[in-house]
Motif scaffolding. Structure first.
Motif, short mmCIF file in Angstrom:
data_model
loop_
_atom_site.label_atom_id
_atom_site.label_comp_id
_atom_site.label_asym_id
_atom_site.label_seq_id
_atom_site.Cartn_x
_atom_site.Cartn_y
_atom_site.Cartn_z
N LEU A 339 54.96 27.07 1.11
CA LEU A 339 53.94 26.02 0.86
C LEU A 339 54.15 25.34 2.51
O LEU A 339 55.16 25.04 3.12
N PRO A 340 52.92 25.09 2.88
CA PRO A 340 53.16 24.25 4.48
C PRO A 340 53.44 22.68 4.13
O PRO A 340 53.37 22.24 3.22
N VAL A 341 53.82 22.44 5.38
CA VAL A 341 54.47 20.99 5.26
C VAL A 341 53.28 19.96 6.14
O VAL A 341 53.20 20.18 7.18
N SER A 342 52.93 19.03 5.38
CA SER A 342 51.88 18.38 5.67
C SER A 342 52.34 17.23 6.77
O SER A 342 53.55 16.79 6.54
N PRO A 343 51.56 16.81 7.91
CA PRO A 343 52.02 15.91 8.72
C PRO A 343 52.11 14.26 8.04
O PRO A 343 51.57 14.27 6.98
N MET A 344 52.82 13.57 8.50
CA MET A 344 52.95 12.12 7.95
C MET A 344 51.32 11.40 7.73
O MET A 344 51.30 10.73 6.73
N GLY A 345 50.53 11.81 8.75
CA GLY A 345 49.18 11.12 8.55
C GLY A 345 48.49 11.54 7.07
O GLY A 345 47.71 10.89 6.44
N ASP A 346 48.83 12.69 6.50
CA ASP A 346 48.47 12.85 5.20
C ASP A 346 48.93 12.17 3.97
O ASP A 346 48.55 12.24 2.85
N VAL A 347 50.10 11.47 4.23
CA VAL A 347 50.83 10.71 3.13
C VAL A 347 50.10 9.57 2.79
O VAL A 347 49.49 8.87 3.60
N VAL A 348 49.77 9.50 1.43
CA VAL A 348 49.15 8.33 0.86
C VAL A 348 50.07 7.48 0.04
O VAL A 348 50.87 7.74 -0.88
N ALA A 402 47.32 8.12 8.23
CA ALA A 402 46.61 8.20 9.38
C ALA A 402 45.58 7.18 9.13
O ALA A 402 45.22 6.63 10.20
N ALA A 403 45.00 6.82 8.26
CA ALA A 403 43.92 5.64 8.24
C ALA A 403 44.70 4.37 8.52
O ALA A 403 44.08 3.56 9.49
N LEU A 404 45.83 4.11 7.92
CA LEU A 404 46.42 2.89 8.55
C LEU A 404 46.97 2.70 9.79
O LEU A 404 46.63 1.77 10.44
N SER A 405 47.47 3.81 10.33
CA SER A 405 47.56 3.92 11.94
C SER A 405 46.33 3.73 12.71
O SER A 405 46.53 2.91 13.70
#
Length: 429
Positions: A339-348, A402-405
């Protein structure tokens, strides 16, 4: 019982290594009975041979670790020297010469575990590393074996005792970060240079190992998003208390809702006082596992120190020695999902943001507009004002990181926002 002893080579004889040697000597009869054969300490590789090591036969001491692991009569190599090199070369050399390996080296496993797994498989030997994560707490073996038939969706825990001690003191006594760190140092919980702990490097290495095992995919240290806890303040704890929360440095490994990717991260977070991790005090560790069939499980105990870590090492030694007697091997690498490891920006998740703002009409409306423009929904707002200045605390609903950033970046550009005092995630709800 077999009479020929199984021979163990010990690489490193510091706090953990010396305790491993002591237990092997004092509990030799019990270990032999549990394994089915005597276990003999055959050599101890150190850098300073002149140092006095009570309980270790001086005749076993050597500075030539390479020659020790190349001996054809060694059954198990125990590596507790840490670091990347020469540990990696010594471990692969041990496999090449017929020995299985027990390691406590979280940094190496997180950075290049694939190389070690491949070498172990190539030579038909074991690689065990229970002591690499959470000290004496049985965690790696349950994930690799007990839960092997289940699907794990989340692993969240406190995996660094130093940071938990510091945050616990800040919470319980009202101490500032530096004051709590000084106490941790005086008590021996923190190193003279605490960077690896307080900046999250130690926890990130452990998160990489846990994520790889839990999700059957390769997760390296570079894949783990990391934030330290040096910026956590007494004001953050005051805000947490108002929300019925406390603050912990958490390692969080998650499978995405669609099951197509995973994330691994380390950062301070507010968690509700009702969550089991909130009650973990002092330098203790605890890991919360959420599995599809087993449900929620919590593993708790001392996460560091000579005796607890040596206990985990010796547990692996017993398991590996049993395998040697049965001419078998235990579980190796399981990375079939890829599985790919998603970046922090995808964390909800949810967020707690504290702003220093001008105390005048319209500020709250401006701030709310910025959140709306970036798709971040506000849950609650608390405002206090005095003498032309005000603090504004916003708690959001769940939103992508990512939205929060993007929201925070836009807030910093507002003339009415004098500073972003604190940003903290809210977890465990």
């Amino acid at each position: 019982m077999r009479t020929r002893p199984l021979k163990v080579a010990l690489l490193g004889c510091g706090v953990v290594g010396s305790e491993v040697a002591r237990i092997m000597t004092t509990h030799a009869d019990d270990l032999a009975a549990r394994i089915g054969a005597p276990v003999e300490l055959a050599g101890v590789a150190v850098r300073r041979p002149d140092k006095v090591r009570g309980g270790v036969d001086p005749a076993l001491i050597t500075t030539d670790a390479t020659a020790l692991v190349k001996r054809g009569d060694i059954d198990v190599v125990v590596e507790v020297i840490g670091g990347i090199e020469p540990a990696r070369t010594l471990i692969t050399t041990a496999f090449e010469h017929g020995a299985s390996v027990v390691s406590a080296n979280k940094a190496l496993l997180a950075q290049d575990g694939a190389t070690l797994y491949a070498a172990a498989e190539q030579h038909g030997r074991d690689l065990y590393f229970e002591a690499a994560v959470a000290g004496a707490i049985p965690l790696i073996r349950p994930l690799r074996e007990s839960l092997a038939g289940d699907k794990i969706n989340r692993v969240m825990g406190i995996v660094n005792g130093t940071t938990n001690f510091i945050l616990d003191k800040m919470d319980s006594t009202g101490a500032g970060y530096q004051e709590a760190l000084d106490e941790a140092t005086a008590l021996g919980y923190a190193e003279a240079d605490p960077t690896a702990d307080v900046e999250g490097f130690d926890a990130a290495a452990k998160a990489a190992i846990l994520a790889g095992i839990a999700f059957h995919t390769r997760v390296r240290l570079d894949d783990v998003s990391r934030e330290g806890m040096t910026e956590v303040t007494a004001a953050d704890f005051a805000s947490a208390r108002q929300m019925g929360c406390t603050i912990k440095l958490l390692a969080i490994c998650e499978r995405a809702a669609d099951g197509e990717s995973v994330t691994a991260r380390v950062h301070p977070a507010m968690i509700p006082l009702s969550h089991p991790l909130a009650s973990v005090r002092e330098a203790y560790n605890a890991v919360f596992v959420e599995a599809e069939a087993a449900g929620r499980l919590m593993f708790y105990g001392p996460g560091a120190g000579g005796s607890p870590t040596a206990s985990a090492v010796l547990g692996d030694v017993v398991a590996v020695c049993r395998n040697r007697l049965n001419e078998a091997t235990g579980p190796g690498e399981s990375a079939y999902t890829q599985l790919p490891v998603s970046p922090m920006g995808d964390v909800v998740t949810r967020y707690h943001i504290s702003l220093d703002v001008a105390d005048k009409p319209g500020v709250l409306a401006q701030v709310a507009t910025v959140f709306a423009e970036h798709g971040v929904s506000i849950d609650t707002v608390r405002q206090q004002g005095k003498d032309g200045e005000a603090s504004l605390v916003v708690v959001t609903h769940r939103a992508p990181d990512a939205a929060l950033s993007g929201t925070v970046e836009a807030l910093r550009k507002l003339d009415t926002v004098r500073g972003v005092a604190s940003i903290m995630r809210v977890e465990g709800e």
